[in-house]
Design an enzyme around this catalytic site. Structure first.
Site, PDB file in Angstrom:
ATOM      1  NE  ARG A 225      -4.140  -1.817   0.286  1.00  0.00           N
ATOM      2  CZ  ARG A 225      -4.344  -2.956  -0.497  1.00  0.00           C
ATOM      3  NH1 ARG A 225      -3.215  -3.094  -1.277  1.00  0.00           N
ATOM      4  NH2 ARG A 225      -5.340  -3.601  -0.377  1.00  0.00           N
ATOM      5  CG  HIS A 273      -3.355  -1.310  -6.680  1.00  0.00           C
ATOM      6  ND1 HIS A 273      -3.562  -0.643  -5.525  1.00  0.00           N
ATOM      7  CD2 HIS A 273      -3.521  -2.774  -6.211  1.00  0.00           C
ATOM      8  CE1 HIS A 273      -4.030  -1.680  -4.291  1.00  0.00           C
ATOM      9  NE2 HIS A 273      -3.968  -2.755  -4.874  1.00  0.00           N
TER      10      HIS A 273
HETATM   11  P1  NAP Z   1      -0.692 -11.469   5.619  1.00  0.00           P
HETATM   12  O1  NAP Z   1      -0.763 -12.853   5.220  1.00  0.00           O
HETATM   13  O2  NAP Z   1      -1.511 -10.722   6.655  1.00  0.00           O
HETATM   14  O3  NAP Z   1       0.683 -11.104   6.328  1.00  0.00           O
HETATM   15  C1  NAP Z   1       1.095  -9.855   6.763  1.00  0.00           C
HETATM   16  C2  NAP Z   1       2.415  -9.986   7.354  1.00  0.00           C
HETATM   17  O4  NAP Z   1       2.867  -8.582   7.662  1.00  0.00           O
HETATM   18  C3  NAP Z   1       2.860 -10.942   8.441  1.00  0.00           C
HETATM   19  O5  NAP Z   1       3.712 -11.446   8.361  1.00  0.00           O
HETATM   20  C4  NAP Z   1       2.615 -10.023   9.522  1.00  0.00           C
HETATM   21  O6  NAP Z   1       3.427 -10.410  10.842  1.00  0.00           O
HETATM   22  C5  NAP Z   1       3.369  -8.603   9.074  1.00  0.00           C
HETATM   23  N1  NAP Z   1       2.973  -7.507   9.991  1.00  0.00           N
HETATM   24  C6  NAP Z   1       1.780  -7.058  10.163  1.00  0.00           C
HETATM   25  N2  NAP Z   1       1.800  -5.994  10.953  1.00  0.00           N
HETATM   26  C7  NAP Z   1       3.042  -5.703  11.175  1.00  0.00           C
HETATM   27  C8  NAP Z   1       3.745  -4.931  12.196  1.00  0.00           C
HETATM   28  N3  NAP Z   1       3.054  -3.736  12.847  1.00  0.00           N
HETATM   29  N4  NAP Z   1       4.868  -4.986  12.342  1.00  0.00           N
HETATM   30  C9  NAP Z   1       5.724  -6.116  11.646  1.00  0.00           C
HETATM   31  N5  NAP Z   1       5.075  -6.872  10.688  1.00  0.00           N
HETATM   32  C10 NAP Z   1       3.763  -6.871  10.567  1.00  0.00           C
HETATM   33  O7  NAP Z   1      -0.916 -10.394   4.430  1.00  0.00           O
HETATM   34  P2  NAP Z   1      -0.571 -10.791   3.039  1.00  0.00           P
HETATM   35  O8  NAP Z   1      -1.610 -11.562   2.173  1.00  0.00           O
HETATM   36  O9  NAP Z   1       0.931 -11.388   2.724  1.00  0.00           O
HETATM   37  O10 NAP Z   1      -0.785  -9.564   2.186  1.00  0.00           O
HETATM   38  C11 NAP Z   1       0.246  -8.342   2.366  1.00  0.00           C
HETATM   39  C12 NAP Z   1      -0.499  -7.047   1.925  1.00  0.00           C
HETATM   40  O11 NAP Z   1      -0.106  -7.059   0.474  1.00  0.00           O
HETATM   41  C13 NAP Z   1      -1.961  -7.007   2.130  1.00  0.00           C
HETATM   42  O12 NAP Z   1      -2.403  -6.435   3.316  1.00  0.00           O
HETATM   43  C14 NAP Z   1      -2.310  -5.772   1.054  1.00  0.00           C
HETATM   44  O13 NAP Z   1      -2.285  -4.359   1.352  1.00  0.00           O
HETATM   45  C15 NAP Z   1      -1.067  -6.057  -0.019  1.00  0.00           C
HETATM   46  N6  NAP Z   1      -1.486  -6.485  -1.265  1.00  0.00           N
HETATM   47  C16 NAP Z   1      -1.481  -5.701  -2.363  1.00  0.00           C
HETATM   48  C17 NAP Z   1      -1.703  -6.189  -3.612  1.00  0.00           C
HETATM   49  C18 NAP Z   1      -1.299  -5.550  -4.907  1.00  0.00           C
HETATM   50  O14 NAP Z   1      -2.007  -5.569  -6.122  1.00  0.00           O
HETATM   51  N7  NAP Z   1      -0.512  -4.464  -4.790  1.00  0.00           N
HETATM   52  C19 NAP Z   1      -2.407  -7.514  -3.944  1.00  0.00           C
HETATM   53  C20 NAP Z   1      -2.398  -8.020  -2.692  1.00  0.00           C
HETATM   54  C21 NAP Z   1      -2.272  -7.690  -1.409  1.00  0.00           C
HETATM   55  P3  NAP Z   1       2.738 -11.798  11.749  1.00  0.00           P
HETATM   56  O15 NAP Z   1       3.569 -12.746  10.737  1.00  0.00           O
HETATM   57  O16 NAP Z   1       3.493 -11.512  12.741  1.00  0.00           O
HETATM   58  O17 NAP Z   1       1.534 -11.764  11.763  1.00  0.00           O
HETATM   59  C1  GLV Z   2      -5.066  -5.874  -3.388  1.00  0.00           C
HETATM   60  O1  GLV Z   2      -4.638  -4.827  -3.166  1.00  0.00           O
HETATM   61  C2  GLV Z   2      -5.410  -6.925  -2.437  1.00  0.00           C
HETATM   62  O2  GLV Z   2      -5.098  -6.262  -1.194  1.00  0.00           O
HETATM   63  O3  GLV Z   2      -5.863  -7.903  -2.524  1.00  0.00           O
END
Ligand code: NAP
Ligand code: GLV
Length: 310
Positions: A225, A273
């Site tokens: 983000r 994005h």
């Molecule tokens: P996820 O499985 O929830 O993983 C989040 C990771 O971030 C976990 O390792 C978590 O730690 C860590 N985290 C959260 N808060 C933290 C903090 N305060 N300090 C340190 N580490 C922290 O999420 P995901 O599915 O991998 O997705 C990540 C993000 O990618 C989404 O939230 C979204 O914003 C973004 N995204 C972007 C796109 C795009 O098109 N650009 C597409 C999809 C997703 P823990 O392991 O300890 O819980």
């Molecule tokens: C896209 O940005 C997602 O969070 O899935």
């Protein structure tokens, strides 16, 4: 039992996936459903729902977010309290994100930024080859998507590190956890890949002070983000050359305003994005399994902790 749907873009592929994975459920499209029906609907499948989406949904039992990030949903002004929010875990995005991240790392490692600049100037000069050990890659966020990036990069031999909220043990990866370890982690990242959720704790995490902790000439890949990064500070560091390159998929304001300096910056490649999209097939299969678990009284996968923000 019925479902209410509001999708990113064309609903057709979602309706097709729903027919495959939940043929027994009637699907209503938001905006085309009468008040009496809305009041009976138990499950909503949403992506960035409009302000009045939740009006009249008196029987709602669970909300399924059709993407990974719930930052927009959690700030919805009329989000019902006490209803579980469930996000998509991977849903086809991990492989796409890993490809995109690999492209960015190789861009830096194989000097494609230097080569592109030389081509513009008709300069024939070999920038040389670095050993993989010279390109240290750090991943902020070790969740479904961050771990996918690690597995993709592993065979290339780059030294890998990762930072998360709770400490993770990942073979061959130097892991860090918590705010106090962030400076030590950042100091090791020649390429920093951002895959954190946007929460109260992570907003502006990469402030001017933290960007300054990256090694001189480091590169940034933000796939999560825009608001995780101080864009003005990022621009300053790119302008000065303190940062070598940024591959940016997300921004404070989207679409990125026409006059934003990132559009034409020589050290920036940007995409709208578009690094990863939820695939309707695996996402709806995941939601179907979650609804079945919910109705059996069992835990669902991807339930959001509202207090934590992800
Ligand atoms: P996820 O499985 O929830 O993983 C989040 C990771 O971030 C976990 O390792 C978590 O730690 C860590 N985290 C959260 N808060 C933290 C903090 N305060 N300090 C340190 N580490 C922290 O999420 P995901 O599915 O991998 O997705 C990540 C993000 O990618 C989404 O939230 C979204 O914003 C973004 N995204 C972007 C796109 C795009 O098109 N650009 C597409 C999809 C997703 P823990 O392991 O300890 O819980
Ligand atoms: C896209 O940005 C997602 O969070 O899935």
């Amino acid at each position: 039992m019925t479902l209410l749907l509001t999708t990113p873009g064309d609903p057709a592929p979602w309706l097709k996936a729903l027919k495959t994975h939940m043929p027994q459920r009637k699907v209503h499209l938001w905006g085309q459903t009468d008040a009496a029906t809305l009041a009976q609907i138990p499950y909503a499948l949403v992506w960035r729902p409009p302000a009045d989406f939740f009006d009249g949904l008196a029987g709602l039992k669970a909300i399924f977010n059709l993407g990974a990030g719930v930052d927009a949903l959690l700030t919805h002004p009329a989000l019902p309290a006490n209803v579980p929010i469930v996000r998509i875990v991977d849903g086809g995005m991990a492989a796409q994100m890993a490809d995109y991240a690999l492209y960015g790392v190789l861009h830096v490692h194989r000097h494609f930024d230097t080569l592109a600049d030389q081509q513009k100037r008709c300069v024939w000069a070999d920038p040389g080859i670095c050993e993989p050990a010279e390109t240290r890659v750090g991943i902020l966020g070790l969740g479904a998507l961050g771990l996918g990036v690690i597995e993709k990069l592993r065979p290339f031999g780059f030294p890998l590190s990762g930072w998360s909220r709770s400490l993770r043990a990942i073979e061959g990866v130097q892991t860090y956890a918590g705010a106090e370890s962030l400076p030590a982690f950042l100091a090791t990242c020649d390429v920093l890949i951002v895959l954190l959720p946007l929460t109260d704790d992570t907003r502006n995490l990469l402030s001017a002070e933290r960007l300054a902790l990256l090694p001189e000439g480091a590169s940034l890949i933000n796939l999560a983000r825009g608001a995780l990064v101080d864009e003005a500070a990022l621009l300053d560091r790119l302008n000065s050359g303190a940062l070598r390159f940024a591959l940016l998929d997300v921004f404070h304001t989207e679409p990125l305003p026409q006059d934003h300096p990132f559009w034409s910056h020589s050290r920036v490649i940007l995409t709208p994005h578009a690094s990863a999209a939820t695939l309707p097939g695996p996402a709806i299969a995941q939601i179907a399994a979650n609804i079945a678990a919910f109705e059996r009284g069992e835990p669902m996968v991807g339930v959001v902790d509202r207090a934590r923000g992800y």
